[in-house]
Write a protein that holds these residues in place. Sequence first.
Motif, PDB file in Angstrom:
ATOM      1  N   ALA A 141     -15.028  -5.363   5.345  1.00 52.31           N
ATOM      2  CA  ALA A 141     -14.682  -6.222   6.836  1.00 52.31           C
ATOM      3  C   ALA A 141     -13.381  -5.987   6.888  1.00 52.31           C
ATOM      4  O   ALA A 141     -12.973  -6.208   8.099  1.00 52.31           O
ATOM      5  CB  ALA A 141     -15.174  -7.638   6.511  1.00 52.31           C
ATOM      6  N   THR A 142     -12.438  -5.696   5.859  1.00 57.17           N
ATOM      7  CA  THR A 142     -10.923  -5.651   5.988  1.00 57.17           C
ATOM      8  C   THR A 142     -10.591  -4.317   6.199  1.00 57.17           C
ATOM      9  O   THR A 142      -9.263  -4.271   6.313  1.00 57.17           O
ATOM     10  CB  THR A 142     -10.184  -6.606   5.268  1.00 57.17           C
TER      11      THR A 142
ATOM     12  N   ALA B 178      -5.856   3.191  -2.566  1.00 53.06           N
ATOM     13  CA  ALA B 178      -5.328   1.792  -2.291  1.00 53.06           C
ATOM     14  C   ALA B 178      -6.264   0.961  -1.174  1.00 53.06           C
ATOM     15  O   ALA B 178      -6.570  -0.180  -1.722  1.00 53.06           O
ATOM     16  CB  ALA B 178      -3.979   1.794  -1.755  1.00 53.06           C
ATOM     17  N   ILE B 179      -6.901   1.593  -0.300  1.00 50.98           N
ATOM     18  CA  ILE B 179      -7.740   0.734   0.575  1.00 50.98           C
ATOM     19  C   ILE B 179      -9.219   0.854   0.226  1.00 50.98           C
ATOM     20  O   ILE B 179      -9.902   0.268   0.608  1.00 50.98           O
ATOM     21  CB  ILE B 179      -7.685   1.218   1.951  1.00 50.98           C
ATOM     22  N   ALA B 180      -9.806   1.669  -0.670  1.00 49.47           N
ATOM     23  CA  ALA B 180     -10.984   1.780  -1.237  1.00 49.47           C
ATOM     24  C   ALA B 180     -11.388   0.527  -1.721  1.00 49.47           C
ATOM     25  O   ALA B 180     -12.513   0.211  -2.092  1.00 49.47           O
ATOM     26  CB  ALA B 180     -10.984   2.857  -2.533  1.00 49.47           C
ATOM     27  N   HIS B 181     -10.815  -0.307  -2.419  1.00 50.48           N
ATOM     28  CA  HIS B 181     -10.921  -1.552  -3.178  1.00 50.48           C
ATOM     29  C   HIS B 181     -11.000  -2.929  -2.019  1.00 50.48           C
ATOM     30  O   HIS B 181     -11.119  -3.888  -2.403  1.00 50.48           O
ATOM     31  CB  HIS B 181      -9.899  -1.762  -4.261  1.00 50.48           C
ATOM     32  N   LEU B 182     -10.538  -2.588  -0.895  1.00 49.68           N
ATOM     33  CA  LEU B 182     -10.846  -3.551   0.187  1.00 49.68           C
ATOM     34  C   LEU B 182     -12.051  -3.784   0.574  1.00 49.68           C
ATOM     35  O   LEU B 182     -13.090  -2.836   0.529  1.00 49.68           O
ATOM     36  CB  LEU B 182      -9.885  -3.117   1.333  1.00 49.68           C
TER      37      LEU B 182
END
Length: 169
Positions: free
Chosen positions: A94-95, A87-91
């Motif tokens: 910087a975020t 889920a966070i791999a696509h962020l």
Amino acid sequence: MPPSDASIHLVRTLYSEHQPWLLDMLRRKLGNVENAADLAQDTFARILSSNEAGPLREPRAYLTTVASRIAAQYFRRLALERTYLDAIAHLPEATSPSPETRMLVLEALTAVSRVLGGLKPQVREIFLMAQLDGLTYPQIAAQLGLSLNVVQKAMGKAYLHCYHAVYGE
């Protein structure tokens, strides 16, 4: 509460007589000796902290049960971790959360998963529909084909379970 002398003796006996067998069984299940060693140690620690004291008729069956539960928790945690990291791999970089924040989030997700895992499937489904989907009790009842009373009782059980999980009373 510290372990009793009888509990310490039981774990010492189990460890000396069955640790190599348990380690081999977990290694076959997990496919790697390092994780198997960790879970074997967790198994003996769990038995010690449970203050189990009596002699066991089937020590390997007991060890298998305890180790299998710990392995199931391990696999649930891996699945949660994989899902979170996907889920966070696509962020944007910087975020993206820091490694410390990632670990805190994973610990929180694991704790929530453990609490929800203690609910019966129907109670968990009702609870999640109310909390995550924002459905009202009448909407949940209609969607699941249940009476409003069943939904209300399930939510009461879920809230009580969560309260006990958080406050240990």
